[in-house]
Write a protein that holds these residues in place. Structure first.
Motif, short mmCIF file in Angstrom:
data_model
loop_
_atom_site.label_atom_id
_atom_site.label_comp_id
_atom_site.label_asym_id
_atom_site.label_seq_id
_atom_site.Cartn_x
_atom_site.Cartn_y
_atom_site.Cartn_z
N ASN A 110 15.95 7.46 -30.41
CA ASN A 110 17.10 8.36 -30.38
C ASN A 110 18.42 7.59 -30.28
O ASN A 110 19.43 7.96 -30.90
CB ASN A 110 16.97 9.33 -29.21
CG ASN A 110 15.83 10.32 -29.40
OD1 ASN A 110 15.35 10.50 -30.52
ND2 ASN A 110 15.39 10.93 -28.33
N MET A 111 18.41 6.51 -29.49
CA MET A 111 19.61 5.69 -29.39
C MET A 111 19.92 5.03 -30.73
O MET A 111 21.09 4.91 -31.12
CB MET A 111 19.47 4.66 -28.28
CG MET A 111 19.62 5.24 -26.87
SD MET A 111 19.68 3.99 -25.57
CE MET A 111 17.95 3.83 -25.15
N GLU A 112 18.89 4.60 -31.44
CA GLU A 112 19.12 3.99 -32.75
C GLU A 112 19.67 5.02 -33.74
O GLU A 112 20.52 4.69 -34.58
CB GLU A 112 17.85 3.35 -33.27
CG GLU A 112 17.49 2.08 -32.52
CD GLU A 112 16.52 1.20 -33.27
OE1 GLU A 112 16.97 0.22 -33.90
OE2 GLU A 112 15.31 1.48 -33.22
N VAL A 113 19.19 6.26 -33.66
CA VAL A 113 19.75 7.31 -34.51
C VAL A 113 21.24 7.47 -34.24
O VAL A 113 22.06 7.51 -35.18
CB VAL A 113 19.01 8.65 -34.27
CG1 VAL A 113 19.80 9.82 -34.86
CG2 VAL A 113 17.62 8.61 -34.90
N LEU A 114 21.60 7.57 -32.98
CA LEU A 114 23.02 7.73 -32.64
C LEU A 114 23.82 6.49 -33.00
O LEU A 114 24.96 6.59 -33.48
CB LEU A 114 23.14 8.03 -31.14
CG LEU A 114 22.70 9.43 -30.72
CD1 LEU A 114 22.44 9.49 -29.22
CD2 LEU A 114 23.74 10.45 -31.13
#
Length: 415
Positions: A110-114
């Motif tokens: 999720n952090m990589e998506v953001l």
């Protein structure tokens, strides 16, 4: 083609292993025992995070062992996916270790998506607190009423409503939804049924306290609820979120997912390899310390051959996973699809086999909570379904192989 750890990886790995040996390994048995006592049962509202976890996270951050997965030198360690892979393996030895270094799934994905796709406002609102370890997040994709192995089947809806988005649908196996610090869901839903199959879905950021978000239950895996994380079934009932919580744009869900899942599968598989190393160590120590029929049980019934097979299987899985990471790093996710799918089949199956053998050599202790083998087996078996089942990834490998010979998809596959 060189899989040798870089100087940066070697330095981080040495520090990480020293931290794990000093702080994590001695705490493992106590954590598993006390966590099970504190968080017994299916009611996630009563679950609590062991206080020692926050202390260890603070120590890890002070030691500079924080956000090691993120390829940004300011926000993380600045390591590539290939450089990070051995660190993920080291964390995989202990089920709770990744959280201590803020490298736990699904938050890493999720952090990589953001990081890659989020707006500046989305990063300020959600990425920053995730990077600081202040909150946790979940990824809501799988649905109970369709065959989610084909992600184009997803029926949960994202509808435009002026400056708002209206979300409706039911998701399940949303990992981490029971965690007391879970605050954010990335919701993937159908936004344009008439578009091409891989342009129909969108991803939206949803606060878990938004009106209409309802956690209905935690789902047990082999009777275990995996507290304080949990895998839940969540209903989105006319949930209204501002349009600025849409990630990248309408119809971009699959494009985002492809970028998210490639590195994430490297992380999963390397942690599985670390878990397999742990299982093999437990098997050898147990087998050499117990005697039956006049000799160590490690030397009975083909167990030595199983040890040899385990060593070969682990090393093969590691080399293939590092190769996949190398291809992602040098050629991008799209050019590493065969290898990404291959490791997603190979690593969990390898782990499942080795853990099963370790359980067998432990006898009754192997199926108890006195050793971590049942937890590792559960991880292995679930991974053969999560992020795409074995059959889907095998089909991908076959399609890519046939394409080398000019043989495209069958009419049924293309339909």
């Amino acid at each position: 083609m060189d899989f040798a750890p870089s100087a940066r990886t070697q330095e981080y790995l040495q520090r990480l292993q020293a931290f794990i040996a000093e702080h994590v390994a001695p705490f493992d048995a106590q954590y598993r025992r006390e966590n099970a006592q504190t968080n017994a049962g299916a009611d996630w509202r009563q679950w609590r995070v062991h206080p020692r976890i926050a202390q260890l996270k603070a120590l890890a951050r002070e030691a500079g062992l924080w956000n090691l997965f993120l390829p940004d030198a300011e926000l993380g360690a600045g390591l590539s996916v290939l450089e990070y892979a051995p660190l993920a393996e080291a964390m995989g030895h202990y089920e709770f270790a990744a959280e201590i270094f803020n490298c736990n799934a699904p938050d890493t994905g999720n952090m990589e998506v953001l990081y890659h796709f989020g707006s500046d406002a989305q990063k300020a609102q959600w990425l920053r607190p995730l990077l600081d370890g202040q909150i946790r997040s979940v990824f809501c994709m799988t649905e109970p009423d369709v065959a989610s192995s084909d992600a184009t089947n997803m029926q949960a809806e994202v509808k435009e409503d002026g400056d708002w988005l209206l979300l409706n649908g039911r998701k399940w196996w949303s990992t981490g939804i029971g965690h007391p610090e879970a605050r954010l869901a990335i919701f993937m839903g159908l936004s344009d049924p008439q578009a091409a199959p891989h342009a129909r879905h969108s991803m939206v950021l949803v606060p878990l306290d938004a009106p209409g978000v309802r956690i209905e239950r935690m789902l047990p895996t082999f009777g275990e609820y995996d507290p304080p994380y949990g895998h839940g079934e969540v209903v989105f009932d006319n949930v209204r979120v501002p349009r600025d919580q849409l990630i990248l744009g309408l119809g971009q869900g699959f494009a985002i997912a492809q970028g998210r899942l490639g590195p994430g599968r490297i992380h999963h598989c390397m942690r599985a390899i670390g878990a397999a190393e742990r299982a093999l160590e437990l098997m050898i120590r147990r087998g050499s310390s117990r005697e039956a029929f006049g000799q160590p049980i490690l030397r009975l019934g083909g167990n030595l051959e199983r040890v040899a097979q385990a060593r070969m299987a682990i090393d093969q899985a590691r080399l293939l996973t590092l190769y996949a990471a190398w291809k992602i790093q040098n050629f991008g996710v799209k050019n590493a699809m065969t290898e990404i799918s291959a490791i997603k089949v190979i690593a969990p199956n390898m782990l499942q086999t080795i853990v099963d053998q370790a359980i067998q050599i432990h006898g009754g202790a192997g199926v108890s909570h006195d050793v971590p083998l049942t937890g590792l087996f559960m991880i292995a078996r679930a991974l053969r379904i999560a992020d795409g089942p074995d059959e889907v990834h095998s089909a991908m490998v076959a399609r890519m192989e046939l394409a080398k010979y000019g043989l495209g998809r069958s009419r049924k596959e293309a339909a």
